[in-house]
Scaffold this active site. Structure first.
Site, PDB file in Angstrom:
ATOM      1  N   ASP A 182       2.582 -25.386 -10.614  1.00 48.11           N
ATOM      2  CA  ASP A 182       3.453 -24.435  -9.917  1.00 48.11           C
ATOM      3  C   ASP A 182       4.934 -24.756  -9.999  1.00 48.11           C
ATOM      4  O   ASP A 182       5.760 -23.882  -9.820  1.00 48.11           O
ATOM      5  CB  ASP A 182       3.061 -24.352  -8.439  1.00 48.11           C
ATOM      6  CG  ASP A 182       3.594 -25.526  -7.658  1.00 48.11           C
ATOM      7  OD1 ASP A 182       3.492 -26.646  -8.182  1.00 48.11           O
ATOM      8  OD2 ASP A 182       4.125 -25.325  -6.562  1.00 48.11           O
ATOM      9  N   CYS A 234       3.390   1.650   2.808  1.00 50.63           N
ATOM     10  CA  CYS A 234       4.665   0.940   2.645  1.00 50.63           C
ATOM     11  C   CYS A 234       5.644   1.831   1.882  1.00 50.63           C
ATOM     12  O   CYS A 234       6.803   1.977   2.271  1.00 50.63           O
ATOM     13  CB  CYS A 234       4.482  -0.336   1.844  1.00 50.63           C
ATOM     14  SG  CYS A 234       3.416  -1.529   2.632  1.00 50.63           S
ATOM     15  N   CYS A 246       0.837  -1.196   0.000  1.00 47.78           N
ATOM     16  CA  CYS A 246       0.000   0.000   0.000  1.00 47.78           C
ATOM     17  C   CYS A 246       0.877   1.252   0.000  1.00 47.78           C
ATOM     18  O   CYS A 246       2.099   1.161   0.036  1.00 47.78           O
ATOM     19  CB  CYS A 246      -0.894   0.019   1.227  1.00 47.78           C
ATOM     20  SG  CYS A 246       0.073   0.036   2.738  1.00 47.78           S
ATOM     21  N   ASP A 289       6.822 -27.890 -14.179  1.00 47.54           N
ATOM     22  CA  ASP A 289       5.565 -27.616 -14.882  1.00 47.54           C
ATOM     23  C   ASP A 289       5.699 -26.496 -15.906  1.00 47.54           C
ATOM     24  O   ASP A 289       4.845 -26.344 -16.774  1.00 47.54           O
ATOM     25  CB  ASP A 289       4.474 -27.193 -13.892  1.00 47.54           C
ATOM     26  CG  ASP A 289       4.068 -28.325 -12.982  1.00 47.54           C
ATOM     27  OD1 ASP A 289       3.940 -29.447 -13.491  1.00 47.54           O
ATOM     28  OD2 ASP A 289       3.905 -28.079 -11.776  1.00 47.54           O
ATOM     29  N   ASP A 301      -1.615 -29.904 -11.793  1.00 49.93           N
ATOM     30  CA  ASP A 301      -0.458 -30.537 -11.197  1.00 49.93           C
ATOM     31  C   ASP A 301      -0.873 -30.826  -9.749  1.00 49.93           C
ATOM     32  O   ASP A 301      -1.777 -30.191  -9.240  1.00 49.93           O
ATOM     33  CB  ASP A 301       0.718 -29.556 -11.262  1.00 49.93           C
ATOM     34  CG  ASP A 301       1.851 -29.965 -10.360  1.00 49.93           C
ATOM     35  OD1 ASP A 301       2.280 -31.119 -10.487  1.00 49.93           O
ATOM     36  OD2 ASP A 301       2.285 -29.151  -9.539  1.00 49.93           O
TER      37      ASP A 301
END
Lengths: 52, 738
Positions: free
Chosen positions: B630, B49, B46, B634, B452
């Site tokens: 992931d 930050c 945000c 893959d 996966d």
């Protein structure tokens, strides 16, 4: 209709002024970070120490 | 001689501190002697930050400039090298909770420049359109206007419109010329033709003192089209930025040990064969190579999908992209950058990408049909008016131009980008990042979803499977032992320690942990470590506990499903999709997950190339497959599939390969993304029909010669607005859901 001879250049000049202003803002990077600009109103701009 | 030269780097790597400017290769020396650095900052969520980061840096002595771009999460930092150094600044950031990865300057996005160019064209076209329109309204309204005044207004219009068109029309002209050179027709050809013809003829008319002046239509047309082009470009550059950030993360640096023992942080691109690289526990291994010293467990899940780390010691091969878990290692580099297994997978991925390039975007397909039609219509109008009706070539040309202008695809040009921008915004609010501009269109056509297992359907966190069968006492003892280890299996047991104090243990990386106390020596770890000589093949990941008296206890583990996996898969099934699982894991593990999810079609033990083969077979059957995965293994199949999604917890390479990346622990993002994609496809098709309807009314009028510039401009604007408003409906339906 001679008034047009003043009004048209005046209108064009003002428009051109806006265009130049926009291009200047663009080139100086004011459109690079639109997300931040939207949030900048929420930021405190004093540099006093804050907790957290 | 410094201390660093005395210490043997292979024995005690941790005693050497980093040189203050070990990030030298990322730092740029400015003209005034100050240093600057670009970095990608993590954990920015945000505006607060951003502000905190800037404040922390501004307070640091020596910092001249610190600016964070909230959109791209990039930090631009400039400081005085005589006061402070790179490392101390980066450390400050890290302590504040915002670790930063230095970026090479040339990694900085060029996309912003393209966006800016379009924006400049847009501004010029907008200015010209506003002014020319103003003058034109004067002309149309000026019933009692003398020919001299009218001519003056036309001339002023010409003076504004000609340079504006020459400047702002370039994106279309370039594109049209490129298409023509390749002997293709795209939408930019009729656009360019119409604009140039309109301006050319208007100039002729102005010179001759005629009435049919189209400057207003041509510049406002350009203005509207540029809006569409800009929105489209923004959606794409946002997608590209996401990809670049991920790539930036992959280009992490490596800590090189020099001959004198000093540590230097270099970008991976500068690492050469034969160098020695230090890898601390928890770090990603940046290169391929063999271990010189140190023992550890290396998490290979990114390469082969296996969840249990493999033990490595001196002489073992390690691969870039895998994660070092328990001990620190010194690796002799055998391949870096281009010559790693990682790059091999990237190449496999790029090869897979080729097979997908046959996809044609909806808008391009529409354009392919539309462009020749428009040209034909304009030609027919010209011929009809010029010859059979006998109005002459000039009148014919004017009608033809008005046909070209009125059919000009303002609405068509806006139809896709507007929907895409709204849809990607709706998805973004639900934690789904759209990386490829055309992914939505592909996602809408999906009829099969391939998952996966590890890390996708399951969280990849291992849980103790046989806790009920183990005596509580053993469980607690193992937990207290495990609390001192970084091995994921030990961490999984450590959860049972409740509030008991962890035991002080000695860890043998790659083997297990040992504790010597009043009760004698207890060990927790692998079969070899605990001297288990059973012939039984382990059914999955396991750990053993060996007590002083030789008593053994086995701990078995299984993966846990993502929290809403069952529900998400049910929704997908309800949406009429076929589901299947392709996993590199062992058959028993996959079967358990498949059974729990009610998926009957599953395959286990698939290597990356086998996954690709299965996906290609599915594609050959005419199926449109969404692949969700992931692991690094893959990545190539994510590229092979028609469209792909990856969780944000995935390997960076998989995130790069995937078309969409979703955040959070659940799988709910998959059905949501498909729903939004289907809705936006419907909206795009509606927009096309709206544009077609508009043309069906406007074109006959134009061919009949009834269209004045005013009518053309109003019709054009209103069709664009209708299309935009229609796209915004997506927002009202999906924007508020959380």
């Amino acid at each position: 209709m001679t008034v047009l001879l003043i009004l048209i250049p005046a209108a064009l000049f003002l428009g051109l002024l806006g265009l130049v202003g926009f291009l200047w803002a663009l080139n100086s990077g004011q459109f690079d970070d639109l997300d931040r600009a939207a949030h900048s109103i929420l930021m405190e701009d004093d540099d006093a120490p804050t907790e957290g | 001689m410094s201390l660093t030269a005395v210490v043997d780097p292979l024995v005690q790597p941790t005693t050497v501190t980093l040189a203050p400017d070990s990030h030298d290769s990322f730092v740029v020396v400015q003209d005034d002697g100050s240093r600057s650095l670009s970095a990608f900052v993590r954990n920015i969520v945000c505006a607060a930050c951003v502000q905190r980061i800037e404040r922390v840096l501004h307070r640091a002595p020596g910092v001249v400039e610190a600016r964070v771009n909230m959109t791209t999460h990039r930090l631009h930092l400039r400081w005085d090298p005589s006061v402070t150094g790179t490392q101390s600044l980066l450390d400050k950031l890290e302590r504040a909770g915002y670790p930063a990865v230095p970026l090479l300057e040339d990694l900085r996005a060029d996309g912003a420049r393209a966006d800016r160019r379009l924006l400049r064209c847009l501004a010029v076209a907008g200015f010209a359109a506003a002014n020319v329109m103003l003058l034109s309204v004067g002309v149309w309204a000026g019933f009692d206007m003398g020919p001299a005044t009218k001519s003056l207004l036309h001339w002023v219009s010409a003076m504004i419109a000609m340079p504006a068109v020459a400047y702002a029309g370039r994106p279309f002209f370039y594109s049209a010329v490129t298409a023509l050179k390749a002997r293709r027709l795209n939408m930019d050809v009729p656009i360019s033709l119409a604009i140039l013809l309109a301006v050319g003829l208007s100039v002729v008319q102005t010179l001759a003192g005629g009435d049919q002046v189209y400057f207003d239509a041509s510049v406002s047309l350009l203005f509207f089209l540029l809006i569409g082009r800009y929105l489209d470009g923004r959606a794409r550059s946002k997608a590209r930025q996401v990809g670049e950030q991920l790539l930036a993360l992959s280009a992490t640096s490596a800590t090189v040990i020099e001959d004198n023992g000093a540590r230097r942080v270099l970008p991976v691109a500068h690492i050469e064969k034969g160098m020695r690289v230090e890898v601390l526990p928890g770090d990603q291994i940046p290169v391929d190579g063999s271990v010189l010293s140190g023992r550890s467990d290396v998490d290979l899940s990114v390469v082969n999908g296996e969840t249990v780390p493999r033990a490595v010691g001196p002489g073992s091969e390690v691969f870039a992209g895998t994660v070092n878990r328990t001990g620190s290692l010194v690796v002799a580099v055998s391949g870096a950058g281009e010559n790693t297994l990682l790059q091999e997978i990237v190449r496999l991925m790029e090869a897979a990408q080729q097979t997908r390039s046959g996809y044609v975007r909806l808008a391009d397909r529409a354009a392919a049909v539309y462009a020749p039609l428009v040209h034909a219509l304009a030609l027919v109008a010209f011929v009809l008016w010029a010859f059979p009706l006998g109005f002459g070539a000039e009148r014919g040309l004017l009608i033809a131009i008005s046909v070209l202008i009125i059919t000009c695809p303002c609405a068509l040009g806006l139809a896709v980008p507007v929907v895409q921008v709204v849809a990607s915004g709706a998805l973004f609010r639900r934690g789904i990042l759209l990386k490829e501009g055309d992914a939505l269109e592909r996602l809408a056509q999906v009829d099969t979803v391939v998952f996966d297992k590890t890390g996708t359907l399951t969280t990849g966190d291992l849980k103790l499977a046989n806790a009920d069968l183990i005596p509580h006492e053993d469980l607690v003892l193992a937990a207290r032992l495990g609390a001192g280890s970084r091995h994921p299996l030990a961490r999984a047991i450590a959860r049972f320690a409740e509030n008991r104090e962890p035991l002080e243990v000695r860890e043998e990386p790659g083997m297990g942990v040992e504790h010597t106390g009043m009760a004698g020596t207890v060990r927790l770890g692998s079969r070899i470590w605990c001297e288990v000589d059973l012939a039984v093949v382990p059914s999955g990941p396991e750990l053993w506990l060996r007590r002083d008296d030789g008593r053994l206890t086995q701990f078995c583990f299984h993966d846990t499903l993502r929290e809403d996996a069952v529900q998400a898969l049910q929704e997908l099934r309800k949406a009429g999709l076929d589901l299947s699982i392709l996993s590199g894991d062992t058959a028993p593990a996959v079967e358990i997950a498949a059974h729990a999810l009610g998926v009957s079609d599953w395959q286990a033990g698939c290597r990356p190339d086998e996954k690709i083969r299965v996906l290609q077979e599915l594609a050959a059957e005419g199926r449109k497959v969404l692949m969700v995965g992931d692991g690094l293994n893959d990545a190539p199949s994510l590229r092979t599939a028609y469209v792909s999604m990856s969780p944000a917890s995935a390997m960076y390479l998989s995130q790069t390969a995937a078309d969409l990346v979703f955040q959070g622990d659940g799988l709910a993002a998959v059905p949501v993304a498909i729903r939004v994609a289907r809705q936006s496809r419907r909206l795009i098709l509606q927009n096309f029909s709206l544009a077609a309807l508009y043309n069906a009314i406007a074109v006959p009028l134009a061919v009949a010669g009834l269209v004045t510039p005013l009518v053309a401009a109003v019709a054009m604007s209103s069709s664009s607005i209708v299309v935009t408003v229609n796209a915004l409906r997506l927002r009202t339906r999906n924007g508020h859901a959380k």
